[in-house]
Design an enzyme around this catalytic site. Structure first.
Site, PDB file in Angstrom:
ATOM      1  N   CYS A 171      -4.897   8.321   9.992  1.00 46.97           N
ATOM      2  CA  CYS A 171      -4.926   7.719  11.329  1.00 46.97           C
ATOM      3  C   CYS A 171      -4.524   8.729  12.397  1.00 46.97           C
ATOM      4  CB  CYS A 171      -3.954   6.537  11.392  1.00 46.97           C
ATOM      5  SG  CYS A 171      -4.583   5.037  10.638  1.00 46.97           S
ATOM      6  N   ARG A 224       1.940  14.582  12.764  1.00 47.11           N
ATOM      7  CA  ARG A 224       2.465  14.388  11.414  1.00 47.11           C
ATOM      8  C   ARG A 224       2.267  15.637  10.544  1.00 47.11           C
ATOM      9  NH1 ARG A 224       0.702   8.601   9.215  1.00 47.11           N
ATOM     10  NH2 ARG A 224      -1.394   9.203   9.785  1.00 47.11           N
ATOM     11  N   VAL A 273       2.804  18.907   7.910  1.00 44.24           N
ATOM     12  CA  VAL A 273       3.224  18.941   6.511  1.00 44.24           C
ATOM     13  C   VAL A 273       4.310  19.996   6.295  1.00 44.24           C
ATOM     14  CG1 VAL A 273       1.004  18.089   5.683  1.00 44.24           C
ATOM     15  CG2 VAL A 273       1.387  20.568   5.880  1.00 44.24           C
ATOM     16  N   ASP A 274       4.920  20.471   7.368  1.00 47.79           N
ATOM     17  CA  ASP A 274       5.904  21.542   7.214  1.00 47.79           C
ATOM     18  C   ASP A 274       7.074  21.142   6.326  1.00 47.79           C
ATOM     19  OD1 ASP A 274       6.587  19.737   9.219  1.00 47.79           O
ATOM     20  OD2 ASP A 274       7.757  21.199  10.359  1.00 47.79           O
ATOM     21  N   ASP A 321       5.498   0.687  11.664  1.00 40.66           N
ATOM     22  CA  ASP A 321       4.273   0.025  11.217  1.00 40.66           C
ATOM     23  C   ASP A 321       4.197  -1.442  11.652  1.00 40.66           C
ATOM     24  OD1 ASP A 321       3.226   2.281  10.094  1.00 40.66           O
ATOM     25  OD2 ASP A 321       3.608   1.727   8.015  1.00 40.66           O
ATOM     26  N   LYS A 330       0.833  -1.199   0.000  1.00 40.16           N
ATOM     27  CA  LYS A 330       0.000   0.000   0.000  1.00 40.16           C
ATOM     28  C   LYS A 330       0.870   1.253   0.000  1.00 40.16           C
ATOM     29  CE  LYS A 330      -1.475   2.287   3.497  1.00 40.16           C
ATOM     30  NZ  LYS A 330      -2.154   3.029   4.596  1.00 40.16           N
ATOM     31  N   ASN A 331       1.928   1.242   0.803  1.00 43.57           N
ATOM     32  CA  ASN A 331       2.772   2.433   0.936  1.00 43.57           C
ATOM     33  C   ASN A 331       3.589   2.722  -0.315  1.00 43.57           C
ATOM     34  OD1 ASN A 331       1.802   2.814   3.505  1.00 43.57           O
ATOM     35  ND2 ASN A 331       3.593   1.964   4.537  1.00 43.57           N
ATOM     36  N   ARG A 357      -8.156  -0.580   5.346  1.00 44.80           N
ATOM     37  CA  ARG A 357      -7.331   0.434   4.702  1.00 44.80           C
ATOM     38  C   ARG A 357      -5.976  -0.127   4.289  1.00 44.80           C
ATOM     39  NH1 ARG A 357      -5.775   4.571   8.156  1.00 44.80           N
ATOM     40  NH2 ARG A 357      -4.820   5.411   6.266  1.00 44.80           N
TER      41      ARG A 357
END
Length: 429
Positions: free
Chosen positions: A126, A131, A133-134, A316, A22-23, A408
């Site tokens: 999630c 997390r 976005v900078d 993960d 998925k990633n 997901r």
């Protein structure tokens, strides 16, 4: 809302096909925005996140089609998708879609590179940490973009196109590395990304972009060099196997005992988890079909781990490993260094009878003789599968609710493990 019911106590024996990652699939799909030709992706997993990203891409004007099934294929094999962004009809990625999946924010890079503008909602996903976005915005600004944030949207513009530059990330970010690498493929001149993420999914994206005509070197190391080109073409690419799914099923076999071939698994993507599992007492053999994982029912040894960016132990797999350590003979410590809120599964594992003590970002697990089935609730994607692993080894019945988290990131999990002897079923509400 669907639930999964598990009756624990059975060993796992047989073959589990490993899906495409998925990633890796998500950034590869987003890369289709960089060209007006068709990008064909093989081994794409059937997941809720893939379906949601498809909706987001079609909103931008991407045509999407699936190849027909081939003889002998079943729904446990990956699908082949064709993505064609002949023209971008909308450079806005709306809140109602982006807020449901963080990775969809990455469209900002290709949209800005190709269309010189993008308006993208701040992301969701999630609830395992802020997390921010900078780093994404920092990288795009280094390439000459003008960035503004207004009413929950990032508005990015590069009227004359992006320009290559040196981008030094202050910390490692997989998403920011994906995004800046994609954006730089169409920038003028050379871009050098330093302190880049080294994850296999980054290298997989680079292989695909190079097949599309990009000039990228160094992916998989901490320094990536991209020589910008005027345009990219279509290509055909196979998504790399899912190392997190591989590690998850390996831990399930370690937890229950048994002998399972993880078909299509790639050992070189999992050096550190394999090393750790061997310390635990699991036999892992590399074969020409994948990885064979065995445990003869002997005791599990406690092992301390600390999550780190690749090639370290993956965050993960942290929840799954914690589930495994609940049955170890002794005390183990897990230190989470990536996300600040990634211990939400602890209180649910305690419902099985696990003994876990939290101290900040450290969890100390005292192994117990037996786990007992219980009703539990998934809190995020990886936590949900840790509860399944615990349920497989617990005495009696376990019911896992809120399994939309599971859908997901794990393709047809209950079908895969039931073929190997697990007593598991999905209950539709």
């Amino acid at each position: 809302m669907d639930k999964i019911r598990i009756v624990g106590g059975n060993e796992l024996n047989g073959v589990i096909p490993i899906s495409g990652a998925k990633n890796a699939a998500l950034p590869l799909m987003i890369a289709s925005l960089l060209t007006d030709e068709t990008l064909t992706l093989e081994n794409v997993p059937r997941l809720a996140d893939v379906a949601l990203l498809t909706r987001i891409l079609t909103n931008h004007g991407v045509d999407y089609s699936l190849n027909g099934k081939r003889p002998g294929e079943d729904l446990l094999t990956g699908q082949t998708v064709n993505l064609t962004a002949r023209s971008i009809v909308d450079t806005t990625a709306p809140y109602d879609l982006v807020s449901r999946m963080r990775a969809s924010f990455w469209v900002i890079g290709p949209l800005l590179a190709r269309m010189h503008q993008a308006r993208v909602s701040l992301p969701g996903g999630c609830a395992i940490g802020t997390r921010p976005v900078d780093l994404f915005l920092f990288g795009l600004e280094q390439l000459g973009a003008k960035i503004d944030v207004d009413r929950g949207y990032v508005i990015a513009e590069a009227p004359g196109g992006l320009v290559g530059n040196r981008v030094v990330f202050p910390k490692v970010s997989v998403g920011a590395t994906h995004t800046i690498m994609m954006a730089a493929t169409l920038a003028k001149g050379e871009t050098v990304i330093e302190n880049a993420a080294r994850e296999p999914e980054v290298a997989d994206l680079a292989r695909c972009l190079n097949a599309m005509g990009a000039k990228i070197s160094g992916a998989g190391t901490s320094t990536i060099t991209i020589d910008g080109v005027q345009r990219l073409r279509g290509a055909r690419h196979r998504v790399v196997s899912d190392r997190i799914e591989t590690g998850t099923y390996a831990m399930a076999v370690a937890m229950t005992g048994g002998d399972v071939l993880l078909e299509g698994a790639e050992a070189d993507l999992l050096d550190e988890p394999i090393r750790v599992l061997r310390q635990v007492g699991v036999t892992i053999e590399e074969t020409n079909r994948g990885l064979r994982v065995k445990r003869n029912g002997g005791g599990l040894a406690p092992v301390d781990v600390e999550t780190q960016p690749f090639p370290g132990f993956p965050t993960d797999l942290q929840a799954q490993f914690m589930a495994l350590m609940t049955k170890a003979k002794g005390s183990s410590v897990i230190t989470e260094t990536i996300f600040e809120n990634r211990f939400m599964h602890v209180q649910e594992l305690a419902r099985f009878g696990a003994h876990i003590h939290l101290d900040g970002q450290k969890a100390t697990i005292e192994g117990v003789e037996r786990l007992t089935g219980a009703p539990v609730m998934a809190t995020d994607l990886r936590a949900s599968v840790s509860l399944v692993i615990a349920g497989l080894a617990a005495e009696g019945e376990t019911t896992v609710s809120r399994v939309y988290h599971l859908d997901r990131g794990f393709e047809r999990l209950e079908e895969k493990i039931s073929r190997c002897g697990a007593v598991v079923e999905r209950i539709s509400a």
